[in-house]
Design an enzyme around this catalytic site. Structure first.
Site, PDB file in Angstrom:
ATOM      1  CD  GLU A 293      -2.500  -1.359  -0.121  1.00  0.00           C
ATOM      2  OE1 GLU A 293      -3.246  -0.405  -0.591  1.00  0.00           O
ATOM      3  OE2 GLU A 293      -2.574  -2.481  -0.663  1.00  0.00           O
ATOM      4  CB  CYS A 327      -1.737   7.375   2.444  1.00  0.00           C
ATOM      5  SG  CYS A 327      -2.873   6.658   3.483  1.00  0.00           S
TER       6      CYS A 327
END
Ligand code: NAD
Length: 522
Positions: A293, A327
């Site tokens: 990720e 993020c």
């Protein structure tokens, strides 16, 4: 898995976030900050096979608000110790894989209960170690507890009977079994939540783990590893090997006994790991699985018909909460030309109200960025941004001691500009003017990333258009782009944002399992 155990377990619900306006919670937090401060400078060993190992080489975890304060001195694993930890994990896997799922889940339930008890102490450590505000720290802890509770229940579901088509003359079944040794490599930004989520998902499904935390958040990881042993997790299941990514990262990823790598971090590191893991080492018997990720360049699109005040609020919170170091943080506001000037004026006024300073003081909304390298790289992007657009807010360092930056807004940015394309990972927002909604959608999809996005509009057709064409793993309407909840908003992105693992969702544990189909003739 026997059904009575399953029946005793209540359905998953999200852990509420503390309200620090409540004087009892605020007093508890003040006390925890004082208590954690008294632990500064403590030494934290590696943990391999349940044994504490002190090494000569150390990681000094510092307070980014007061860099001379050392939160903890963490032993740094040598290559040899990291290799030994993998051997231990491989050996322990043979017994752990046979441990019943309800016993494995019980360690997660117990850990969640202990984290609830020690909530304010963990909150306080996050304030000091990575510069989170009280609320951001507590949201991180609530998410950590959610992951434990959610994955424990999910592991029980996967351990239960799986539906298959019956056929006469045979008894058939399909069971999920673990993979083996996993290297778990989390980032520092959700220092507790992501680290706990990645490690606990691997463990509860029957794998054994070597955990290499980020050097910026190694102390909170040490606390969690201790807590897992305190609740009785057998030794050797979770091995703690902090160390430099460049020094021990590659040998861990390349090791033939490592079956999978669970990584969250930057695009550059993720791609490097993916490439290295694809090479077969001598003696390796499998294709390694990589869950990676990675970064984001997340946009909030504000259509001409949007509620501008609501959009301004969401953009400010998504861009500057935890200093833009999520993020999912909004780093681009893509605004329809018809409302652009009004939006920018209101945004500048709103950003002017943001307080920056030591996050131990709850009146500060924004704390420091995580370390000196981040301060330098974000400052460089601000200089680039000043040339690529019009600086309308912030742009400077705050003070000279900690790593503080002003919330920075750069307007009139070209969609192809560097600050519109590259992940900055700090409190810098680019505002981009779109001719119309069509143009806004085109800009929204023009980066290599695809993590989160949000659209502000009152028009159903525009919502439908974004549902079909806005290519991100987590799309929101008329709300901020941050704050995904476990179970509610399974999280993970497309394209260079990663493998779309959907952490906190029903598919996540499958990444740590493989299916075995068995058939017996009657
Ligand atoms: P990073 O890539 O610098 O480091 C991540 C981890 O990888 C750390 O533990 C680091 O020590 C380790 N590492 C570094 N080099 C390595 C190597 N060669 N081999 C093995 N491990 C190595 O990222 P970071 O600064 O810790 O985190 C910020 C990044 O994480 C941002 O890009 C952010 O967008 C991303 N992130 C993504 C998600 C998501 O769900 N997509 C969530 C949080 C953070």
């Amino acid at each position: 898995m026997n059904t009575t155990t399953l029946e005793r377990i209540t359905p998953f619900v999200n852990e509420p976030i503390k309200d620090f306006k409540n004087p009892t919670d605020a007093a508890a937090m003040e006390a925890a900050l004082a208590a954690v401060k008294r632990t500064f400078g403590k030494a934290y060993p590696l943990i391999v096979n349940g044994e504490a190992i002190e090494t000569e080489k150390k990681i000094r975890s510092i307070d980014p608000a007061h860099p001379s304060e050392v939160i903890g001195i963490v032993s740094s694993a040598s290559r040899e110790t990291a290799m030994r930890a993998i051997d231990v994990a491989a050996h322990t896997f043979e017994s752990w894989r046979k441990t019943p799922a309800d016993e494995r889940a019980s360690y997660l339930f117990k850990a969640a209960a202990l984290l609830r008890e020690r909530r304010f102490h963990y909150d306080a450590l996050l304030v000091y170690e990575v510069g989170k505000s009280w609320v951001e720290a507590d949201a991180d802890m609530a998410e950590a507890i959610d992951f434990l509770e959610f994955y424990a229940r999910e592991a029980l579901r996967y351990a239960g009977p799986q539906p298959i088509t019956p056929v006469a003359g045979e008894r058939n079944e399909m069971v999920y079994i673990p993979l083996g040794v996993g290297a778990v490599i989390p980032p520092w930004n959700f220092a507790c939540a992501i680290m706990v989520g990645m490690a606990s998902a691997a463990i509860v499904t029957g794998n054994t783990v070597v955990l290499k935390p980020s050097s910026d958040s190694a102390v909170i990881a040490a606390w969690f590893v201790d807590l897992m042993h305190e609740v009785g997790l057998p030794k050797g299941v979770l091995n703690f090997i902090p160390g430099s990514g460049s020094e021990i990262g590659d040998p861990i990823v390349a090791h033939p006994k490592v079956r999978f790598i669970s990584f969250t971090g930057s695009k550059e590191t993720g791609l490097h790991i993916n490439e290295l893991a694809a090479k077969t080492a001598p003696g390796q018997k499998w294709i390694k699985r990589v869950v990676a990720e990675m970064g984001g360049k997340d946009s909030i699109v504000v259509a001409g018909d949007a509620d501008v005040d609501a959009a301004v609020e969401a953009v400010a919170v998504s861009a500057f909460g935890f200093q833009g170091q999520k993020c999912s943080a909004c780093s681009r506001a893509i605004v329809d030309a018809s409302i652009y000037d009004a939006f920018v004026a209101k945004l500048v006024a709103r950003v002017g109200m943001i307080t920056v300073g030591d996050p131990a003081d709850p009146k500060n909304y924004m704390g420091p960025v995580v370390n000196e390298a981040a301060l330098k790289s974000i400052s460089e992007y601000i200089e680039i941004g000043k040339k690529e657009g019009r600086l309308v807010a912030g742009g400077k360092r705050v003070g000279s001691e900690g790593f503080f930056l002003e919330p920075t807004v750069i307007a009139d940015v070209d969609p192809a500009a560097r600050i519109s394309q590259e992940e900055i990972f700090g409190p810098v927002l680019a505002v981009i003017k779109a001719r119309d909604y069509e143009h806004a959608m085109e800009i929204a999809n023009n980066t290599e990333f695809g993590l989160t996005g949000s659209v502000y509009t009152t028009d159903e057709q525009k919502i439908e258009r974004a549902r079909e064409d806005f290519f991100v793993g987590n799309l929101y309407f008329n709300r901020k782009s941050t704050g995904a909840l476990v179970g509610v908003h399974p999280f993970g992105g497309f394209n260079m944002s990663g493998t779309d693992s959907k952490a906190g969702g029903r598919d996540y544990l499958l990444l740590f399992l493989q299916a075995k189909s068995m058939s017996r003739k009657l």
